[in-house]
Design an enzyme around this catalytic site. Structure first.
Site, PDB file in Angstrom:
ATOM      1  N   TYR A  59       0.841  -1.210   0.000  1.00  0.00           N
ATOM      2  CA  TYR A  59       0.000   0.000   0.000  1.00  0.00           C
ATOM      3  C   TYR A  59       0.872   1.254   0.000  1.00  0.00           C
ATOM      4  O   TYR A  59       0.618   2.209  -0.737  1.00  0.00           O
ATOM      5  CB  TYR A  59      -0.965   0.010   1.202  1.00  0.00           C
ATOM      6  CG  TYR A  59      -1.637   1.348   1.335  1.00  0.00           C
ATOM      7  CD1 TYR A  59      -2.600   1.758   0.411  1.00  0.00           C
ATOM      8  CD2 TYR A  59      -1.250   2.253   2.331  1.00  0.00           C
ATOM      9  CE1 TYR A  59      -3.171   3.025   0.485  1.00  0.00           C
ATOM     10  CE2 TYR A  59      -1.820   3.516   2.418  1.00  0.00           C
ATOM     11  CZ  TYR A  59      -2.773   3.903   1.492  1.00  0.00           C
ATOM     12  OH  TYR A  59      -3.318   5.160   1.561  1.00  0.00           O
ATOM     13  N   ALA A 114      -1.854   8.968   4.005  1.00  0.00           N
ATOM     14  CA  ALA A 114      -2.929   8.404   4.826  1.00  0.00           C
ATOM     15  C   ALA A 114      -2.389   7.360   5.813  1.00  0.00           C
ATOM     16  O   ALA A 114      -1.340   6.765   5.594  1.00  0.00           O
ATOM     17  CB  ALA A 114      -3.973   7.755   3.909  1.00  0.00           C
ATOM     18  N   SER A 141      -3.258  14.191   6.234  1.00  0.00           N
ATOM     19  CA  SER A 141      -4.279  13.580   5.365  1.00  0.00           C
ATOM     20  C   SER A 141      -5.655  13.574   6.025  1.00  0.00           C
ATOM     21  O   SER A 141      -5.768  13.367   7.238  1.00  0.00           O
ATOM     22  CB  SER A 141      -3.868  12.140   5.040  1.00  0.00           C
ATOM     23  OG  SER A 141      -4.924  11.458   4.401  1.00  0.00           O
ATOM     24  N   TYR A 168     -10.135  15.662   1.205  1.00  0.00           N
ATOM     25  CA  TYR A 168     -10.964  14.963   0.227  1.00  0.00           C
ATOM     26  C   TYR A 168     -12.381  15.429   0.502  1.00  0.00           C
ATOM     27  O   TYR A 168     -12.815  15.461   1.658  1.00  0.00           O
ATOM     28  CB  TYR A 168     -10.886  13.439   0.421  1.00  0.00           C
ATOM     29  CG  TYR A 168      -9.641  12.812  -0.152  1.00  0.00           C
ATOM     30  CD1 TYR A 168      -9.270  13.015  -1.474  1.00  0.00           C
ATOM     31  CD2 TYR A 168      -8.843  11.971   0.623  1.00  0.00           C
ATOM     32  CE1 TYR A 168      -8.126  12.437  -2.004  1.00  0.00           C
ATOM     33  CE2 TYR A 168      -7.700  11.382   0.102  1.00  0.00           C
ATOM     34  CZ  TYR A 168      -7.357  11.618  -1.215  1.00  0.00           C
ATOM     35  OH  TYR A 168      -6.234  11.031  -1.741  1.00  0.00           O
ATOM     36  N   THR A 194      -7.128  18.001  -2.626  1.00  0.00           N
ATOM     37  CA  THR A 194      -6.620  17.007  -3.574  1.00  0.00           C
ATOM     38  C   THR A 194      -7.589  16.896  -4.747  1.00  0.00           C
ATOM     39  O   THR A 194      -8.770  16.620  -4.571  1.00  0.00           O
ATOM     40  CB  THR A 194      -6.415  15.653  -2.875  1.00  0.00           C
ATOM     41  OG1 THR A 194      -5.404  15.841  -1.879  1.00  0.00           O
ATOM     42  CG2 THR A 194      -5.946  14.589  -3.854  1.00  0.00           C
ATOM     43  N   LYS A 264      -3.917  20.456  -4.984  1.00  0.00           N
ATOM     44  CA  LYS A 264      -2.892  19.401  -5.072  1.00  0.00           C
ATOM     45  C   LYS A 264      -3.294  18.403  -6.154  1.00  0.00           C
ATOM     46  O   LYS A 264      -4.434  17.918  -6.161  1.00  0.00           O
ATOM     47  CB  LYS A 264      -2.783  18.690  -3.715  1.00  0.00           C
ATOM     48  CG  LYS A 264      -1.821  17.514  -3.703  1.00  0.00           C
ATOM     49  CD  LYS A 264      -1.630  16.984  -2.295  1.00  0.00           C
ATOM     50  CE  LYS A 264      -0.608  15.872  -2.246  1.00  0.00           C
ATOM     51  NZ  LYS A 264      -1.090  14.605  -2.773  1.00  0.00           N
ATOM     52  N   HIS A 290       0.196  12.311  -7.466  1.00  0.00           N
ATOM     53  CA  HIS A 290      -0.165  11.489  -6.305  1.00  0.00           C
ATOM     54  C   HIS A 290       0.851  10.353  -6.124  1.00  0.00           C
ATOM     55  O   HIS A 290       0.517   9.227  -5.741  1.00  0.00           O
ATOM     56  CB  HIS A 290      -1.571  10.923  -6.515  1.00  0.00           C
ATOM     57  CG  HIS A 290      -2.380  10.746  -5.262  1.00  0.00           C
ATOM     58  ND1 HIS A 290      -3.461  11.529  -4.950  1.00  0.00           N
ATOM     59  CD2 HIS A 290      -2.299   9.843  -4.252  1.00  0.00           C
ATOM     60  CE1 HIS A 290      -4.008  11.114  -3.811  1.00  0.00           C
ATOM     61  NE2 HIS A 290      -3.308  10.092  -3.365  1.00  0.00           N
ATOM     62  N   ARG A 293       0.174   7.073  -8.096  1.00  0.00           N
ATOM     63  CA  ARG A 293      -0.822   6.142  -7.542  1.00  0.00           C
ATOM     64  C   ARG A 293      -2.203   6.331  -8.152  1.00  0.00           C
ATOM     65  O   ARG A 293      -3.127   5.613  -7.830  1.00  0.00           O
ATOM     66  CB  ARG A 293      -0.930   6.374  -6.026  1.00  0.00           C
ATOM     67  CG  ARG A 293       0.341   6.096  -5.292  1.00  0.00           C
ATOM     68  CD  ARG A 293       0.378   6.773  -3.936  1.00  0.00           C
ATOM     69  NE  ARG A 293      -0.482   6.184  -2.933  1.00  0.00           N
ATOM     70  CZ  ARG A 293      -0.210   5.088  -2.232  1.00  0.00           C
ATOM     71  NH1 ARG A 293       0.920   4.461  -2.447  1.00  0.00           N
ATOM     72  NH2 ARG A 293      -1.047   4.638  -1.325  1.00  0.00           N
ATOM     73  N   ARG A 348       6.691   9.168   0.455  1.00  0.00           N
ATOM     74  CA  ARG A 348       7.182   7.858   0.908  1.00  0.00           C
ATOM     75  C   ARG A 348       8.423   7.953   1.784  1.00  0.00           C
ATOM     76  O   ARG A 348       8.595   7.156   2.713  1.00  0.00           O
ATOM     77  CB  ARG A 348       7.449   6.949  -0.297  1.00  0.00           C
ATOM     78  CG  ARG A 348       6.160   6.546  -1.023  1.00  0.00           C
ATOM     79  CD  ARG A 348       6.466   5.673  -2.223  1.00  0.00           C
ATOM     80  NE  ARG A 348       5.285   5.288  -2.979  1.00  0.00           N
ATOM     81  CZ  ARG A 348       4.723   6.022  -3.937  1.00  0.00           C
ATOM     82  NH1 ARG A 348       5.224   7.212  -4.249  1.00  0.00           N
ATOM     83  NH2 ARG A 348       3.666   5.579  -4.590  1.00  0.00           N
TER      84      ARG A 348
HETATM   85  C1  LIG Z   1       0.917   5.630   1.262  1.00  0.00           C
HETATM   86  C2  LIG Z   1       0.521   6.934   0.639  1.00  0.00           C
HETATM   87  C3  LIG Z   1      -0.658   7.541   1.053  1.00  0.00           C
HETATM   88  C4  LIG Z   1      -1.044   8.748   0.487  1.00  0.00           C
HETATM   89  N1  LIG Z   1      -2.170   9.359   0.950  1.00  0.00           N
HETATM   90  C5  LIG Z   1      -2.541  10.535   0.413  1.00  0.00           C
HETATM   91  C6  LIG Z   1      -3.687  11.200   0.908  1.00  0.00           C
HETATM   92  O1  LIG Z   1      -4.351  10.751   1.821  1.00  0.00           O
HETATM   93  N2  LIG Z   1      -4.023  12.368   0.305  1.00  0.00           N
HETATM   94  C7  LIG Z   1      -3.293  12.912  -0.725  1.00  0.00           C
HETATM   95  O2  LIG Z   1      -3.649  13.971  -1.238  1.00  0.00           O
HETATM   96  N3  LIG Z   1      -2.183  12.313  -1.174  1.00  0.00           N
HETATM   97  C8  LIG Z   1      -1.794  11.155  -0.626  1.00  0.00           C
HETATM   98  N4  LIG Z   1      -0.655  10.554  -1.064  1.00  0.00           N
HETATM   99  C9  LIG Z   1       0.178  11.220  -2.105  1.00  0.00           C
HETATM  100  C10 LIG Z   1       1.251  12.097  -1.442  1.00  0.00           C
HETATM  101  O3  LIG Z   1       0.676  13.229  -0.851  1.00  0.00           O
HETATM  102  C11 LIG Z   1       2.292  12.596  -2.485  1.00  0.00           C
HETATM  103  O4  LIG Z   1       1.629  13.218  -3.544  1.00  0.00           O
HETATM  104  C12 LIG Z   1       3.209  11.498  -3.027  1.00  0.00           C
HETATM  105  O5  LIG Z   1       3.488  10.541  -2.024  1.00  0.00           O
HETATM  106  C13 LIG Z   1       4.512  12.103  -3.519  1.00  0.00           C
HETATM  107  O6  LIG Z   1       5.334  11.146  -4.068  1.00  0.00           O
HETATM  108  P1  LIG Z   1       6.555  10.416  -3.296  1.00  0.00           P
HETATM  109  O7  LIG Z   1       5.924   9.400  -2.409  1.00  0.00           O
HETATM  110  O8  LIG Z   1       7.334   9.832  -4.416  1.00  0.00           O
HETATM  111  O9  LIG Z   1       7.300  11.473  -2.525  1.00  0.00           O
HETATM  112  C14 LIG Z   1      -0.250   9.351  -0.531  1.00  0.00           C
HETATM  113  C15 LIG Z   1       0.942   8.732  -0.919  1.00  0.00           C
HETATM  114  C16 LIG Z   1       1.343   7.552  -0.343  1.00  0.00           C
HETATM  115  C17 LIG Z   1       2.635   6.923  -0.785  1.00  0.00           C
HETATM  116  O1  LIG Z   2      -3.538   5.935  -0.913  1.00  0.00           O
HETATM  117  C1  LIG Z   2      -3.670   7.093  -1.309  1.00  0.00           C
HETATM  118  O2  LIG Z   2      -2.879   7.603  -2.129  1.00  0.00           O
HETATM  119  C2  LIG Z   2      -4.801   7.858  -0.880  1.00  0.00           C
HETATM  120  O3  LIG Z   2      -4.829   9.035  -1.133  1.00  0.00           O
HETATM  121  C3  LIG Z   2      -5.857   7.198  -0.116  1.00  0.00           C
HETATM  122  C4  LIG Z   2      -6.212   7.700   1.098  1.00  0.00           C
HETATM  123  C5  LIG Z   2      -7.183   7.040   1.831  1.00  0.00           C
HETATM  124  C6  LIG Z   2      -7.816   5.943   1.350  1.00  0.00           C
HETATM  125  C7  LIG Z   2      -7.445   5.443   0.153  1.00  0.00           C
HETATM  126  C8  LIG Z   2      -6.475   6.072  -0.594  1.00  0.00           C
END
Ligand SMILES: Cc1cc2nc3c(=O)[nH]c(=O)nc-3n(C[C@H](O)[C@H](O)[C@H](O)COP(=O)(O)O)c2cc1C
Ligand SMILES: O=C(O)C(=O)c1ccccc1
Length: 405
Positions: A59, A114, A141, A168, A194, A264, A290, A293, A348
């Site tokens: 994840y 998250a 988050s 969100y 986001t 974002k 993101h 992802r 990350r």
């Molecule tokens: C495990 C994980 C959870 C994330 N959860 C969110 C989130 O809840 N909301 C959001 O806007 N972006 C989320 N992101 C995206 C990050 O804010 C960010 O855009 C991204 O991790 C940047 O890339 P990097 O991991 O290569 O630094 C998540 C990324 C990861 C890896």
């Molecule tokens: O995983 C994510 O990138 C993300 O933004 C998210 C946050 C909560 C639930 C599922 C996905």
């Protein structure tokens, strides 16, 4: 067993011992990190690998589809090389940067990610303490596993810092409104809306692993509305609104709060222009896919950056353009700034630090990146942030040659 393997084995043993007592946990984390020679973000990534169950590791680490956007976010940095200038006085490097009415120690902030309690029992609270110590702003988050108030309070115990709530928008607008108002009264400085997730991306490993939030954890910022049993499966899109728009949603959000609003997940000049022109008074954008992802086959964020900077700065020089995706080294930060970003965020790298050593691990990740960034500035002949220019870069062209920007 080669040296790195031995080093991580020592770390796992210490971590196992630390799990018996919370009180010595931080000390052991610090001690283990000193002992195990964590020198770069890749060391943290490797250490974190052995410490999480496969569904959680996947994840955190995986991208959508076959992972091309994720890989290209990282490899895009190697399309640029640095053109260092010499014989400049770099004895007094200045990395401080102002934003949101405060000063940060260098132009880097923590991206919202998250469910951080899956990485470490102290989760977002540990991240907040490390961010405060390092004077690095923190994105929180909507899907945090700690209340937004407790996260800020945890950092505030050490010193003042800036917190931004990633939002969100739920279909139930009332839940969203409560979240925004709580953030404002807790002293958050910005909403990061986001915009790249009207639906969750196609994350194969989440589906294969039937990923779920572990049953001992909660999503306390809104779990009165969405049960945690819904999280991580295909019902995610049913809870968030996929009908958010430039006109209706942004103006509605602006009517709720005086906090700064940042968008974002922007990656085109067209959308940056709309953001600059919006009457919702948008402060800036975060050029982001993101972390690879969401949209499969999206452009790498470094490849999107130049058009976004040009679109913003040609209309309004003060409009902020931040960047995330693939930052693993100090020279990556330097390259993003040379391409015109006002600052960068990391996702990350923080999660790997948190997994490995809680607060100490996140602090380590931030310290490594700051030291590497400063060194890159010094070796490139840049004493201040405004010395970092596109002429410090060369880009790979046809035939593999590098030409200066
Ligand atoms: C495990 C994980 C959870 C994330 N959860 C969110 C989130 O809840 N909301 C959001 O806007 N972006 C989320 N992101 C995206 C990050 O804010 C960010 O855009 C991204 O991790 C940047 O890339 P990097 O991991 O290569 O630094 C998540 C990324 C990861 C890896
Ligand atoms: O995983 C994510 O990138 C993300 O933004 C998210 C946050 C909560 C639930 C599922 C996905």
């Amino acid at each position: 067993m080669d040296k790195p393997d031995k080093m991580f084995l020592i770390y796992y043993v210490l971590h196992f011992l630390a799990s018996f007592s919370n009180s010595i946990n931080n000390f052991i984390s610090w001690f283990a990190m000193a002992l195990t020679d964590i020198l770069c973000i890749h060391d943290l990534e490797k250490a974190a690998q052995g410490m999480l169950s496969q569904p959680i590791l996947d994840y955190f680490n995986d991208g959508s589809g076959d992972g091309v956007a994720l890989m290209e976010n990282i490899s895009a940095f190697e399309k640029y090389k640095i053109r260092p200038r010499i014989l400049r006085n770099v004895s007094n490097i200045e990395t401080k940067k102002r934003a949101l009415g405060s000063t940060m120690s260098f132009p880097l902030a923590i991206a919202p990610t998250a469910m951080q309690c899956m990485a470490h029992e102290e989760g977002e609270k540990a991240t907040a303490r490390a961010a405060a110590r390092a004077n690095v702003f923190m994105g929180v988050s909507t899907f945090a596993t700690t209340t937004l108030e407790d996260i800020k309070q945890s950092g505030d115990c050490l010193c003042d810092n800036v917190y931004m709530l990633q939002l969100y928008i739920f279909k139930d607008r009332h839940t969203t409104e409560i979240l925004v108002k709580r953030a404002e009264s807790a002293g958050y400085k910005a909403i990061l809306l986001t915009c790249d997730t009207p639906r969750l991306g196609n994350r194969h490993s989440m589906i294969r692993n039937n990923f779920r939030l572990p049953s001992h954890l909660q999503l306390p910022n809104f779990d009165q509305y969405i049960g945690k049993e819904k999280l991580g499966d295909v019902k995610y899109p049913n809870t968030t609104d996929d009908n958010i728009t430039w006109d209706e949603t942004l103006l509605w959000l602006r009517s709720l709060t005086k906090m700064e609003i940042w968008l974002k997940g922007i990656s085109t000049a067209e959308d940056v222009e709309l953001a600059v022109q919006s009457s919702a008074n948008i402060t800036g954008v975060i050029v982001s896919n993101h972390g690879g992802r969401q949209l499969d086959s999206a452009l790498s964020t470094l490849d999107s950056l130049s058009e976004c900077v040009k679109a913003a700065k040609s209309k309004d020089k003060s409009f902020q353009v931040w960047f995330d995706g693939g930052i693993r080294k100090g020279c990556d930060i330097f390259k993003a700034l040379a391409l015109g970003a006002d600052g960068v965020m990391i996702g990350r790298a923080v999660l790997w630090g948190l997994t490995m050593g809680g607060e100490e691990g996140v602090f380590k990740a931030l310290s490594i990146l700051k030291a590497e960034f400063e060194l890159t500035m010094a070796l490139s002949g840049c004493r201040t942030l405004s010395d970092i220019k596109s002429s410090n870069l060369a880009r790979k062209a046809e035939g593999g040659f590098f030409t200066r920007l």
